[in-house]
Motif scaffolding. Structure first.
Motif, PDB file in Angstrom:
ATOM      1  N   LEU A   1      28.351  14.417  26.770  1.00  0.00           N
ATOM      2  CA  LEU A   1      27.185  14.617  25.901  1.00  0.00           C
ATOM      3  C   LEU A   1      25.890  14.514  26.700  1.00  0.00           C
ATOM      4  CD1 LEU A   1      28.202  12.601  22.709  1.00  0.00           C
ATOM      5  CD2 LEU A   1      27.935  15.080  22.902  1.00  0.00           C
ATOM      6  N   ASP A   2      25.826  13.530  27.585  1.00  0.00           N
ATOM      7  CA  ASP A   2      24.630  13.349  28.410  1.00  0.00           C
ATOM      8  C   ASP A   2      24.382  14.559  29.307  1.00  0.00           C
ATOM      9  OD1 ASP A   2      24.299  10.872  27.239  1.00  0.00           O
ATOM     10  OD2 ASP A   2      25.105   9.743  28.939  1.00  0.00           O
ATOM     11  N   LYS A   3      25.459  15.138  29.850  1.00  0.00           N
ATOM     12  CA  LYS A   3      25.320  16.335  30.704  1.00  0.00           C
ATOM     13  C   LYS A   3      24.778  17.508  29.897  1.00  0.00           C
ATOM     14  CE  LYS A   3      29.041  15.589  34.016  1.00  0.00           C
ATOM     15  NZ  LYS A   3      30.360  16.095  34.462  1.00  0.00           N
ATOM     16  N   LEU A   4      25.320  17.703  28.694  1.00  0.00           N
ATOM     17  CA  LEU A   4      24.871  18.806  27.852  1.00  0.00           C
ATOM     18  C   LEU A   4      23.402  18.627  27.469  1.00  0.00           C
ATOM     19  CD1 LEU A   4      25.413  21.385  26.263  1.00  0.00           C
ATOM     20  CD2 LEU A   4      26.395  19.984  24.435  1.00  0.00           C
ATOM     21  N   LYS A   5      23.028  17.406  27.100  1.00  0.00           N
ATOM     22  CA  LYS A   5      21.640  17.120  26.733  1.00  0.00           C
ATOM     23  C   LYS A   5      20.708  17.364  27.915  1.00  0.00           C
ATOM     24  CE  LYS A   5      18.671  13.358  25.164  1.00  0.00           C
ATOM     25  NZ  LYS A   5      18.607  11.930  24.857  1.00  0.00           N
ATOM     26  N   ALA A   6      21.090  16.873  29.095  1.00  0.00           N
ATOM     27  CA  ALA A   6      20.260  17.060  30.290  1.00  0.00           C
ATOM     28  C   ALA A   6      20.118  18.534  30.632  1.00  0.00           C
ATOM     29  CB  ALA A   6      20.859  16.291  31.466  1.00  0.00           C
ATOM     30  N   SER A   7      21.176  19.293  30.435  1.00  0.00           N
ATOM     31  CA  SER A   7      21.136  20.725  30.713  1.00  0.00           C
ATOM     32  C   SER A   7      20.161  21.437  29.777  1.00  0.00           C
ATOM     33  CB  SER A   7      22.546  21.300  30.536  1.00  0.00           C
ATOM     34  OG  SER A   7      22.525  22.685  30.498  1.00  0.00           O
ATOM     35  N   ILE A   8      20.198  21.097  28.505  1.00  0.00           N
ATOM     36  CA  ILE A   8      19.284  21.698  27.521  1.00  0.00           C
ATOM     37  C   ILE A   8      17.840  21.329  27.852  1.00  0.00           C
ATOM     38  CG2 ILE A   8      18.577  21.665  25.091  1.00  0.00           C
ATOM     39  CD1 ILE A   8      21.609  21.227  24.441  1.00  0.00           C
ATOM     40  N   GLU A   9      17.602  20.058  28.108  1.00  0.00           N
ATOM     41  CA  GLU A   9      16.243  19.598  28.418  1.00  0.00           C
ATOM     42  C   GLU A   9      15.728  20.226  29.708  1.00  0.00           C
ATOM     43  OE1 GLU A   9      16.821  15.358  28.313  1.00  0.00           O
ATOM     44  OE2 GLU A   9      16.237  15.243  26.197  1.00  0.00           O
ATOM     45  N   SER A  10      16.590  20.341  30.698  1.00  0.00           N
ATOM     46  CA  SER A  10      16.202  20.939  31.968  1.00  0.00           C
ATOM     47  C   SER A  10      15.833  22.408  31.798  1.00  0.00           C
ATOM     48  CB  SER A  10      17.345  20.799  32.960  1.00  0.00           C
ATOM     49  OG  SER A  10      17.102  21.536  34.117  1.00  0.00           O
ATOM     50  N   GLU A  11      16.638  23.126  31.026  1.00  0.00           N
ATOM     51  CA  GLU A  11      16.385  24.549  30.800  1.00  0.00           C
ATOM     52  C   GLU A  11      15.057  24.773  30.082  1.00  0.00           C
ATOM     53  OE1 GLU A  11      18.678  28.403  28.884  1.00  0.00           O
ATOM     54  OE2 GLU A  11      19.807  26.581  29.301  1.00  0.00           O
ATOM     55  N   SER A  12      14.766  23.946  29.087  1.00  0.00           N
ATOM     56  CA  SER A  12      13.510  24.136  28.347  1.00  0.00           C
ATOM     57  C   SER A  12      12.297  23.688  29.164  1.00  0.00           C
ATOM     58  CB  SER A  12      13.544  23.395  27.014  1.00  0.00           C
ATOM     59  OG  SER A  12      13.516  22.009  27.219  1.00  0.00           O
ATOM     60  N   SER A  13      12.464  22.699  30.016  1.00  0.00           N
ATOM     61  CA  SER A  13      11.318  22.203  30.789  1.00  0.00           C
ATOM     62  C   SER A  13      11.019  23.054  32.027  1.00  0.00           C
ATOM     63  CB  SER A  13      11.544  20.751  31.201  1.00  0.00           C
ATOM     64  OG  SER A  13      12.600  20.659  32.128  1.00  0.00           O
ATOM     65  N   ARG A  14      11.923  23.979  32.377  1.00  0.00           N
ATOM     66  CA  ARG A  14      11.669  24.872  33.513  1.00  0.00           C
ATOM     67  C   ARG A  14      10.494  25.811  33.263  1.00  0.00           C
ATOM     68  NH1 ARG A  14      17.134  27.156  34.022  1.00  0.00           N
ATOM     69  NH2 ARG A  14      18.221  25.214  34.290  1.00  0.00           N
ATOM     70  N   GLU A  15      10.307  26.145  32.003  1.00  0.00           N
ATOM     71  CA  GLU A  15       9.221  27.060  31.641  1.00  0.00           C
ATOM     72  C   GLU A  15       7.886  26.318  31.621  1.00  0.00           C
ATOM     73  OE1 GLU A  15       9.407  30.442  30.822  1.00  0.00           O
ATOM     74  OE2 GLU A  15      11.500  30.346  31.458  1.00  0.00           O
ATOM     75  N   LYS A  16       6.870  26.950  32.199  1.00  0.00           N
ATOM     76  CA  LYS A  16       5.528  26.359  32.155  1.00  0.00           C
ATOM     77  C   LYS A  16       4.891  26.673  30.812  1.00  0.00           C
ATOM     78  CE  LYS A  16       4.415  25.975  36.931  1.00  0.00           C
ATOM     79  NZ  LYS A  16       3.626  24.911  37.402  1.00  0.00           N
ATOM     80  N   CYS A  17       4.194  25.703  30.317  1.00  0.00           N
ATOM     81  CA  CYS A  17       3.530  25.860  29.032  1.00  0.00           C
ATOM     82  C   CYS A  17       2.064  26.227  29.280  1.00  0.00           C
ATOM     83  CB  CYS A  17       3.634  24.563  28.231  1.00  0.00           C
ATOM     84  SG  CYS A  17       2.924  24.666  26.585  1.00  0.00           S
ATOM     85  N   ALA A  18       1.701  27.460  28.944  1.00  0.00           N
ATOM     86  CA  ALA A  18       0.327  27.919  29.096  1.00  0.00           C
ATOM     87  C   ALA A  18      -0.316  28.185  27.739  1.00  0.00           C
ATOM     88  CB  ALA A  18       0.291  29.181  29.950  1.00  0.00           C
TER      89      ALA A  18
END
Length: 149
Positions: free
Chosen positions: A53-70
């Protein structure tokens, strides 16, 4: 002298048993773990499932945080995870353009957390996590804004 002759067969017999027992211990499998903590994780164990579960959560969070918020209008948020008492564990911000890929993974994570909670009778704090009101871009990172802020 007669007593001495009686002790010789006993001495020979005990020596033979000693040698036999010493040689049989050499066949012990040395690949066995020395400690139970070194035992590989069992796929049915709570610790193993929590790690997945922790791996899946980290993967989701990592994918969304890769994008820069402008531009905050290009971002949205969704509930993620499930508390044992009900309601989400948290909310996550992600770009709207990733909605079709991230939302199914977030839902998968949430369903797995619910099943985990039921399977292991997990207890939570039952505090309600209030949904954010909006997303704001701060230094290129998406920040969730709540009503209190």
């Amino acid at each position: 002298m007669k007593k001495f002759l009686i002790h010789i067969p006993l001495l020979v017999l005990s020596t033979t048993f000693t040698f036999i027992s010493c040689t049989s211990s050499k066949n012990v499998d040395t690949n066995l773990p020395k400690d139970i903590a070194e035992r590989p994780a069992d796929e049915d164990s709570q610790k193993y499932e929590q790690a997945q579960l922790d791996k899946l959560k980290a993967s989701i969070e990592s994918e969304s945080s890769r994008e820069k918020c402008a531009n905050a209008s290009e971002w949205t948020f969704a509930p993620m995870g499930a508390k044992a008492c009900g309601g989400p564990q948290q909310y996550i911000a992600f770009p709207k353009k990733m909605e079709t890929t991230l939302l199914p993974r977030i839902e998968e994570y949430t369903q797995k957390v619910k099943a985990f909670n039921e399977k292991y009778n997990i207890v939570s704090d039952c505090m309600m996590i209030m949904p954010p009101t909006s997303v704001k871009c701060i230094n290129g990172k998406a920040q969730l804004i709540t009503a209190e802020q």
